[in-house]
Design an enzyme around this catalytic site. Structure first.
Site, PDB file in Angstrom:
ATOM      1  N   CYS A   1       0.384   0.160   0.436  1.00 27.06           N
ATOM      2  CA  CYS A   1      -0.115   0.794  -0.793  1.00 27.06           C
ATOM      3  C   CYS A   1      -0.820   2.115  -0.480  1.00 27.06           C
ATOM      4  O   CYS A   1      -1.858   2.436  -1.053  1.00 27.06           O
ATOM      5  CB  CYS A   1      -1.052  -0.149  -1.544  1.00 27.06           C
ATOM      6  SG  CYS A   1      -0.180  -1.504  -2.370  1.00 27.06           S
ATOM      7  N   ALA A   2      -0.237   2.849   0.461  1.00 23.88           N
ATOM      8  CA  ALA A   2      -0.767   4.163   0.853  1.00 23.88           C
ATOM      9  C   ALA A   2       0.414   5.036   1.260  1.00 23.88           C
ATOM     10  O   ALA A   2       0.482   5.545   2.380  1.00 23.88           O
ATOM     11  CB  ALA A   2      -1.764   4.021   1.994  1.00 23.88           C
TER      12      ALA A   2
END
Length: 486
Positions: free
Chosen positions: A403-404
């Site tokens: 999630c980056a």
């Protein structure tokens, strides 16, 4: 508790090749045993080749196991669970006390100011979305390209700018200073520690810069809070007035999906209520409402009493740890892991900043690292390597883009990498098992056939049983799109 522990010793003068085959207990004495007991620490994991081994959980950064003390506390308080705030019954009064006292415990844990609001949420993402709805109408939000999506996506609905981090922390801070210089920024939103590489950002310096240019600072502490002491008010650790702080219980060794937003009350009291419903109001008419101020304004509906109580208990347990022992345990685990991984041909450990190790291990004012290590194995897909480590070695790591996504593109890893993460329940044997598994993959390859099922690599023929109470529905492995990206 005795704090007279020795200074962290450097690794013994052993060659990288020999270190691969023997990560000695004597080299890392403070990492041999867990610092605290966690639930599932002795869990046995079945292997595809038969037999079972103790599960080596190196995926703490996604969700940490519950502390044993937290589980015991839950069993103690669960009989008293009831609706809070307006119940006259005994259990309701006890539950109300639990819930409201959890705010005080959390406030103390992060060194917040006496008047700071403590709002319970679902998680860090929820907390930062709440804050985004309470920002003043004027001014921009400034954030780095290093952020987890939780500290990036909520700000994109309003005026915003991003700063591309440099190769060093020093230059990155300078870029933030230049971006703040025009005085148009209302909020600087930054991560306390990278969920991808574990590098700690210089929060105190960034806070001072934000305030010098008329802005406030919000810190995503989802990774920082489970690993480092935080002092929002700046009375102890040198941090300079962090205005808002968000973190999650599920990363802080507490179950039940609670999170928290701590910070200055004025924006929160002026902002639109996060949820419209009971508990958030002073008075209601058929076509209007008078909204409450304080945490109640944003906590409509029946709150997660047990989640808040267990989060607070976990914070209390962590606050009671010997800080020197905590630092040494984590730093030695990380040192052993990096030494072992970099001794394997084709393995690369990824970092964001050339000067990331500039701070002391327990220093959150700048530099340093937490218990997160990102790496890749040349010639091996990250998802396949993770499936192999689990199926054939009983080692749990995370793979994907965490999630980056901008961070992974920045590192030149657009399709993802591997992440090993650890905490107070970890031990040197976990590190040894991971290194041995990676070495076996590089030297001998996969021990069986693997296939892609619902976007995730799994053994083609997997005899490992699930517990009887846990249905294993075919085709559901990795079905949640973000499961590989957390």
């Amino acid at each position: 508790m005795d704090t007279a522990l020795p200074t962290l010793p450097g690794p013994s003068p052993v060659s990288p090749v020999s270190r691969l085959s023997r990560i000695d207990d004597a080299d890392y004495p403070h990492a041999v045993e867990p610092l605290a007991e966690v639930v599932g620490g002795a869990l046995l994991a079945p292997l595809v080749g038969g037999g079972e081994v103790r599960y080596a959980n190196l995926d703490y950064a996604a969700s940490a196991p519950a502390l044993a003390e937290v589980a015991d506390y839950l069993a103690e308080i669960l009989p008293y669970y009831a609706s809070v705030h307006r119940g006259a019954g005994y259990a309701s009064q006890v539950s109300t006390s639990l819930y409201e006292n959890a705010r005080s415990t959390v406030r103390s844990f992060v060194g917040a100011r006496a008047d700071d609001a403590v709002v319970f949420t679902r998680n860090t993402t929820d907390a930062l979305n709440l804050l985004a709805r309470c920002l003043p109408r004027t001014g921009e939000v400034l954030y780095l390209d290093l952020e987890h999506h939780a500290n990036l996506l909520p700000w994109q609905a309003r005026p915003h700018r991003s700063v591309v981090a440099a190769d060093t922390l020093e230059e990155t801070v300078e870029r933030v200073r230049l971006a703040l210089a025009d005085g148009t920024v209302a909020l600087l939103a930054v991560t306390g520690a990278s969920n991808v590489t574990g590098e700690v950002l210089p929060v105190a310096e960034l806070a001072a810069l934000a305030h010098a240019h008329g802005a406030r600072i919000a810190v995503d502490a989802a990774q920082l809070a489970p690993h480092r002491r935080i002092d929002m008010a700046g009375d102890g650790a040198g941090q300079a007035d962090i205005d808002y702080l968000a973190f999650s219980g599920h990363k802080l060794y507490a179950p039940f999906g609670a999170g928290v937003l701590v910070g200055r009350p004025d924006w929160l009291d002026a902002g639109a209520p996060y949820l419209a419903g009971g508990g958030a109001v002073k008075d209601v008419r058929l076509d209007s409402a008078t909204w409450a101020t304080g945490p109640a304004r944003h906590e409509a509906g029946s709150p997660n009493v047990l989640g808040a109580a267990t989060l607070a208990k976990a914070a209390q347990v962590l606050a009671g740890l010997n800080p020197t022992a905590w630092d040494l345990h984590e730093l030695q685990l990380r040192s052993a892991l990096i030494a072992g991984l970099t001794a394997v041909d084709g393995v690369k450990v990824h970092t964001l900043f050339a000067d990331h190790a500039g701070g002391a291990p327990g220093d959150v004012t700048g530099g340093g690292t937490i218990g997160v290590v990102n790496f890749s194995v040349a010639g091996h897909d990250a998802g396949l390597a993770a499936a192999y480590l689990s199926a054939e070695h009983g080692v749990g790591v995370r793979d994907g883009r965490f999630c980056a996504h901008p961070v992974l593109r920045r590192l030149g890893l657009p399709s993802g990498s591997l992440r090993a993460s650890f905490g107070v329940g970890s031990r040197l044997e976990d590190v040894r098992r991971l290194v041995a598994g990676v070495e076996a993959l590089v030297s001998g390859g996969l021990g069986g056939d693997y296939r892609v099922d619902a976007g995730r690599w799994v053994p083609a023929h997997d005899p490992r049983p699930f517990p009887a109470w846990a249905p294993n529905t075919p085709g559901t492995a990795g079905a949640a799109p973000c499961a590989a990206d957390v």
